[in-house]
Motif scaffolding. Structure first.
Motif, PDB file in Angstrom:
ATOM      1  N   VAL A 466       0.835  -1.200   0.000  1.00 39.14           N
ATOM      2  CA  VAL A 466       0.000   0.000   0.000  1.00 39.14           C
ATOM      3  C   VAL A 466       0.874   1.256   0.000  1.00 39.14           C
ATOM      4  CG1 VAL A 466      -1.835   1.222   1.213  1.00 39.14           C
ATOM      5  CG2 VAL A 466      -1.823  -1.267   1.172  1.00 39.14           C
ATOM      6  N   GLN A 467       2.020   1.202   0.677  1.00 38.67           N
ATOM      7  CA  GLN A 467       2.946   2.327   0.638  1.00 38.67           C
ATOM      8  C   GLN A 467       3.342   2.666  -0.798  1.00 38.67           C
ATOM      9  OE1 GLN A 467       6.442   1.822   2.997  1.00 38.67           O
ATOM     10  NE2 GLN A 467       5.351   1.859   4.956  1.00 38.67           N
ATOM     11  N   ARG A 468       3.643   1.630  -1.556  1.00 41.32           N
ATOM     12  CA  ARG A 468       4.036   1.858  -2.949  1.00 41.32           C
ATOM     13  C   ARG A 468       2.875   2.449  -3.745  1.00 41.32           C
ATOM     14  NH1 ARG A 468       8.033   0.129  -6.318  1.00 41.32           N
ATOM     15  NH2 ARG A 468       7.506  -0.033  -8.534  1.00 41.32           N
ATOM     16  N   GLN A 469       1.667   1.986  -3.488  1.00 38.82           N
ATOM     17  CA  GLN A 469       0.506   2.524  -4.197  1.00 38.82           C
ATOM     18  C   GLN A 469       0.296   4.001  -3.857  1.00 38.82           C
ATOM     19  OE1 GLN A 469      -2.643  -0.056  -2.949  1.00 38.82           O
ATOM     20  NE2 GLN A 469      -2.017  -1.767  -4.246  1.00 38.82           N
ATOM     21  N   ILE A 470       0.461   4.363  -2.594  1.00 40.62           N
ATOM     22  CA  ILE A 470       0.249   5.749  -2.192  1.00 40.62           C
ATOM     23  C   ILE A 470       1.319   6.654  -2.787  1.00 40.62           C
ATOM     24  CG2 ILE A 470       0.173   7.320  -0.225  1.00 40.62           C
ATOM     25  CD1 ILE A 470      -2.310   5.577  -0.553  1.00 40.62           C
ATOM     26  N   THR A 471       2.572   6.226  -2.755  1.00 40.69           N
ATOM     27  CA  THR A 471       3.635   7.055  -3.323  1.00 40.69           C
ATOM     28  C   THR A 471       3.477   7.201  -4.835  1.00 40.69           C
ATOM     29  OG1 THR A 471       5.062   5.077  -3.428  1.00 40.69           O
ATOM     30  CG2 THR A 471       5.266   6.505  -1.500  1.00 40.69           C
ATOM     31  N   GLU A 472       3.079   6.130  -5.519  1.00 33.74           N
ATOM     32  CA  GLU A 472       2.823   6.250  -6.953  1.00 33.74           C
ATOM     33  C   GLU A 472       1.650   7.175  -7.230  1.00 33.74           C
ATOM     34  OE1 GLU A 472       2.257   2.270  -8.287  1.00 33.74           O
ATOM     35  OE2 GLU A 472       4.413   1.817  -8.398  1.00 33.74           O
ATOM     36  N   SER A 489       8.789  12.197   5.841  1.00 28.40           N
ATOM     37  CA  SER A 489       8.895  10.772   6.126  1.00 28.40           C
ATOM     38  C   SER A 489      10.139  10.482   6.956  1.00 28.40           C
ATOM     39  CB  SER A 489       8.937   9.974   4.818  1.00 28.40           C
ATOM     40  OG  SER A 489       9.083   8.596   5.072  1.00 28.40           O
ATOM     41  N   HIS A 490      10.093   9.345   7.683  1.00 25.34           N
ATOM     42  CA  HIS A 490      11.286   8.815   8.340  1.00 25.34           C
ATOM     43  C   HIS A 490      12.088   7.937   7.387  1.00 25.34           C
ATOM     44  CE1 HIS A 490       8.836   9.700  11.988  1.00 25.34           C
ATOM     45  NE2 HIS A 490      10.012   9.963  12.507  1.00 25.34           N
ATOM     46  N   ASP A 491      11.431   7.440   6.356  1.00 25.98           N
ATOM     47  CA  ASP A 491      12.019   6.447   5.465  1.00 25.98           C
ATOM     48  C   ASP A 491      12.851   7.152   4.402  1.00 25.98           C
ATOM     49  OD1 ASP A 491      12.651   4.366   3.790  1.00 25.98           O
ATOM     50  OD2 ASP A 491      10.679   3.428   3.921  1.00 25.98           O
ATOM     51  N   ILE A 492      14.150   7.191   4.616  1.00 25.05           N
ATOM     52  CA  ILE A 492      15.008   7.915   3.692  1.00 25.05           C
ATOM     53  C   ILE A 492      15.109   7.197   2.341  1.00 25.05           C
ATOM     54  CG2 ILE A 492      17.193   6.818   4.379  1.00 25.05           C
ATOM     55  CD1 ILE A 492      18.426   9.677   4.266  1.00 25.05           C
ATOM     56  N   ALA A 493      14.975   5.871   2.345  1.00 25.98           N
ATOM     57  CA  ALA A 493      15.005   5.138   1.073  1.00 25.98           C
ATOM     58  C   ALA A 493      13.758   5.453   0.249  1.00 25.98           C
ATOM     59  CB  ALA A 493      15.098   3.636   1.344  1.00 25.98           C
ATOM     60  N   LEU A 494      12.614   5.551   0.909  1.00 21.01           N
ATOM     61  CA  LEU A 494      11.377   5.898   0.209  1.00 21.01           C
ATOM     62  C   LEU A 494      11.460   7.297  -0.370  1.00 21.01           C
ATOM     63  CD1 LEU A 494       8.418   5.144  -0.450  1.00 21.01           C
ATOM     64  CD2 LEU A 494       7.783   6.133   1.751  1.00 21.01           C
ATOM     65  N   VAL A 495      12.008   8.231   0.390  1.00 15.20           N
ATOM     66  CA  VAL A 495      12.145   9.608  -0.077  1.00 15.20           C
ATOM     67  C   VAL A 495      13.093   9.677  -1.266  1.00 15.20           C
ATOM     68  CG1 VAL A 495      13.033  11.876   0.565  1.00 15.20           C
ATOM     69  CG2 VAL A 495      11.548  10.622   2.132  1.00 15.20           C
ATOM     70  N   ALA A 496      14.171   8.905  -1.225  1.00 12.99           N
ATOM     71  CA  ALA A 496      15.140   8.926  -2.316  1.00 12.99           C
ATOM     72  C   ALA A 496      14.528   8.448  -3.625  1.00 12.99           C
ATOM     73  CB  ALA A 496      16.349   8.065  -1.956  1.00 12.99           C
ATOM     74  N   GLY A 497      13.599   7.494  -3.551  1.00 14.93           N
ATOM     75  CA  GLY A 497      12.987   6.986  -4.772  1.00 14.93           C
ATOM     76  C   GLY A 497      11.831   7.810  -5.282  1.00 14.93           C
ATOM     77  N   LEU A 498      11.249   8.673  -4.424  1.00 14.78           N
ATOM     78  CA  LEU A 498      10.065   9.430  -4.816  1.00 14.78           C
ATOM     79  C   LEU A 498      10.355  10.881  -5.136  1.00 14.78           C
ATOM     80  CD1 LEU A 498       6.908   9.670  -4.964  1.00 14.78           C
ATOM     81  CD2 LEU A 498       6.973  10.214  -2.524  1.00 14.78           C
ATOM     82  N   CYS A 499      11.242  11.512  -4.389  1.00 10.47           N
ATOM     83  CA  CYS A 499      11.389  12.967  -4.442  1.00 10.47           C
ATOM     84  C   CYS A 499      12.480  13.388  -5.423  1.00 10.47           C
ATOM     85  CB  CYS A 499      11.710  13.503  -3.049  1.00 10.47           C
ATOM     86  SG  CYS A 499      10.444  13.092  -1.825  1.00 10.47           S
ATOM     87  N   GLU A 500      12.433  14.662  -5.764  1.00 11.63           N
ATOM     88  CA  GLU A 500      13.454  15.254  -6.618  1.00 11.63           C
ATOM     89  C   GLU A 500      14.542  15.937  -5.798  1.00 11.63           C
ATOM     90  OE1 GLU A 500      11.241  17.994  -8.905  1.00 11.63           O
ATOM     91  OE2 GLU A 500      10.212  16.483 -10.107  1.00 11.63           O
ATOM     92  N   ARG A 501      14.137  16.441  -4.648  1.00 10.47           N
ATOM     93  CA  ARG A 501      15.071  17.144  -3.767  1.00 10.47           C
ATOM     94  C   ARG A 501      14.780  16.734  -2.336  1.00 10.47           C
ATOM     95  NH1 ARG A 501      14.705  22.578  -2.002  1.00 10.47           N
ATOM     96  NH2 ARG A 501      12.933  22.860  -3.404  1.00 10.47           N
ATOM     97  N   VAL A 502      15.796  16.693  -1.492  1.00  8.85           N
ATOM     98  CA  VAL A 502      15.658  16.221  -0.122  1.00  8.85           C
ATOM     99  C   VAL A 502      16.235  17.262   0.825  1.00  8.85           C
ATOM    100  CG1 VAL A 502      16.238  14.417   1.538  1.00  8.85           C
ATOM    101  CG2 VAL A 502      15.813  13.812  -0.844  1.00  8.85           C
ATOM    102  N   LEU A 503      15.454  17.567   1.870  1.00 11.53           N
ATOM    103  CA  LEU A 503      15.926  18.404   2.964  1.00 11.53           C
ATOM    104  C   LEU A 503      16.055  17.526   4.202  1.00 11.53           C
ATOM    105  CD1 LEU A 503      13.618  21.546   2.544  1.00 11.53           C
ATOM    106  CD2 LEU A 503      15.894  21.192   1.601  1.00 11.53           C
TER     107      LEU A 503
END
Length: 605
Positions: A466-472, A489-503
């Motif tokens: 479901v996480q993958r469905q929500i991020t997609e 998010s706490h999940d840095i791996a999830l953020v790396a795959g979804l976002c363009e920029r990270v703070l």
């Protein structure tokens, strides 16, 4: 219990309607030849000092006794509930004033207040009714205040505030329906208490006055001969007991029902539609954002000098440990911080509008149409007493002036966008799964076509699929609507795959900002490096323990004078403990707050 209560209530209603019609003449007809007679076949309860039949008077007095009790209860309950529940939607000063008023009113016993006001208003039915209604207001107000306090801190009320709904709508749609059940029980129980109190006032000569009569007056008249002929006094007393017990049972039955829903009100005006910004315009611009929270031990600053900007169609990740200030930063932007929080900023622009320069009303309206908030827990963010369709259509009806049919059609299309069937409109939140509720939350935000979506850990409580469905889904929405997305998010791996920029935030400050595709290979701050290295790798050595960030977050009440990460940093030097490093640029799109940034080549393979 339901059948017993219904039968008893039906008997009271029947007596109240038919009593004066059937026995009214006998109740008022004097017979001097039958004065003060005891019970007999002709007069089962005896007669009074004018020879009137007491049974007829008890039955005919049902209407006046019940109507007076119900009227006093409804007046007192209406005023008290509105007074107490208003504390959930008014400002802090008004809330403190209302709480002080309720406490002051509760300092006086209700019965003494009723007796005093009955004398002030004058003996009679109207004076007794008003006196008892006023005396019952503080009790209802305190109950409503206590219940409303539990609703005031919920996410769904915060979401309603984001929509910019007026206070009367917040009260009617989001506060009262969620506290209705205990109030119903209290009101019906209070009706029985009011009946006893009004009968007591009539017994003392302060209530119904001759030639009118009620049960209390009949009880007073029969008390003089209770030792010789107890039935003339016991008959109205038993009638009072029967009616009071009926209201008690009715309250128990009604309290098990669902809270009553209100009909949505037609918006007064049609606000102008907002056009989205061009791709090269900043949707959100925040500079030097600071949040202060007073505590019993002192003032803490969980957010300090944060800079944040998002462009149209951009998705930015905000990561960090719990307590780093991520959610408070988002709540400060959405104007949803606790009332005692103090916010300062040099710049806070949303769609080019300066939020700090707006009046609270204009700011809430602008936030309601330009920003959508997806909370971490959709179960608490959605109002449990309203259907999904009502919650989805509320925003467009309040801010876009849409008619009901138009709003339902738009809600159906929005649900289709988030892969939910139209049947969900008729469901309540508890009937949906966690993933479905999160999709409903996203759909609710899309209804007003926002330029900025803040997703505060929207996948934390969901399984991996479901996480993958929500991020997609968020990625698709960003692509289709050009809305900017701030993904927390706490999940840095999830953020790396979804976002363009990270703070990356630590101890209330942004310590590093970089493109997401460089997160695994080019981090320069020791804290960011430690977060990346703590992500489990399936190709790693399973015999070795997982990497962690050693140490603990700094004490917010006693911040260190230097770099907040210095006590946990393996590369600290003397300057790190004395001076706070600024967020400086290393190259295009990469900034870091560190006196001695790590070299990119130091990243382990």
């Amino acid at each position: 219990m339901a059948w017993v209560a219904a039968t008893m209530l039906a008997s009271l209603i029947l007596l109240a309607v038919a009593g004066p019609l059937v026995w009214g003449t006998a109740a008022d007809r004097p017979d001097l030849s039958a004065v003060l007679q005891g019970p007999s076949a002709a007069h089962p309860f005896g007669t009074d000092n004018l020879g009137r039949d007491l049974l007829a008077r008890v039955l005919a007095g049902t209407r006046s006794s019940l109507l007076l009790a119900l009227a006093a209860t409804l007046l007192g309950a209406t005023a008290g509930v509105l007074l107490g529940s208003s504390t959930a939607v008014v400002g802090p000063r008004a809330r403190r004033g209302l709480a002080a008023l309720i406490n002051l009113l509760l300092a006086f016993p209700a019965l003494l207040v009723a007796l005093f006001l009955a004398v002030v208003f004058g003996a009679g039915a109207d004076g007794a009714l008003l006196a008892l209604a006023v005396a019952s207001v503080p009790g209802f107000a305190r109950l409503a205040q206590t219940l409303a306090a539990g609703v005031a801190g919920t996410d769904h009320l915060a979401a309603a505030r984001v929509l910019g709904l007026r206070r009367n709508r917040l009260l009617r749609r989001h506060v009262l329906p969620n506290i209705a059940e205990p109030l119903v029980l209290s009101t019906t129980t209070a009706a029985g208490t009011a009946l006893v109190a009004l009968s007591g006032l009539s017994f003392l000569g302060l209530g119904v006055q001759p030639p009118a009569f009620d049960w209390g007056q009949l009880l007073n008249q029969g008390l003089d001969r209770i030792y010789a002929q107890p039935l003339p006094a016991l008959a109205p007393a038993l009638a009072i007991l029967y009616a009071a017990l009926t209201f008690q049972l009715l309250g128990e039955v009604l309290a098990k029902g669902a809270a009553r829903r209100g009909r949505p009100a037609r918006p007064a005006g049609r606000p102008a539609a907002r056009s989205g910004p061009a791709d090269d315009e900043l949707v959100l611009q925040v500079e030097d954002l600071t949040v202060e929270l007073p505590t019993p031990d002192g003032v803490i600053r969980p957010v300090r000098g944060v800079d944040l900007s998002l462009r149209a169609g951009e998705i930015v990740g905000l990561v960090g440990e719990s307590g780093s200030g991520k959610s408070l930063t988002a709540l400060a932007v959405a104007d949803l911080l606790p009332e005692h929080a103090r916010v300062s900023r040099r710049t806070l622009h949303l769609l080019g509008a300066d939020l700090a320069a707006m009046t609270p009303k204009d700011r809430h309206r602008h936030l309601a149409t330009a920003l959508a908030m997806v909370f971490q827990s959709p179960a608490s963010a959605l109002n449990p007493s309203l259907r999904v369709g009502t919650q989805l259509t509320e925003a467009v009806r309040a801010h876009r002036g849409a008619r009901r049919a138009e709003a339902v059609e738009q809600a159906t299309a929005t649900l289709h966008r988030v892969a939910l069937p139209p049947a969900v409109l008729r469901s309540r939140p508890h009937q949906l799964s966690g993933g479905q509720r999160q999709r409903v939350m996203i759909a609710s935000g899309l209804m007003v076509r926002p330029a900025l979506i803040i997703a505060d850990e929207p996948t934390t409580a969901l399984d991996v699929t479901v996480q993958r469905q929500i991020t997609e889904l968020l990625a698709d929405i960003r692509r289709d609507t050009c809305a900017a997305v701030l993904f927390i998010s706490h999940d840095i791996a999830l953020v790396a795959g979804l976002c363009e920029r990270v703070l990356v935030m630590y101890a209330g400050t942004v310590v590093e900002s970089l493109p997401a595709d460089r997160l695994a290979t080019a981090t320069r701050h020791p804290y960011t490096r430690a977060l990346v290295e703590s992500v489990p790798d399936l190709t790693g050595d399973r015999s070795r323990p997982l990497r962690t960030v050693p140490g603990a977050s700094p004490d917010p009440l006693a911040p260190a004078p230097g770099c907040p990460f210095e006590p946990r940093c393996a590369h600290r030097q003397h300057r790190c403990a004395a001076e706070v490093p600024p967020l400086t640029g290393l190259d295009a799109g990469h900034r870091v707050a560190c006196w001695h940034p790590l070299p990119p080549s130091a990243v382990p393979s």
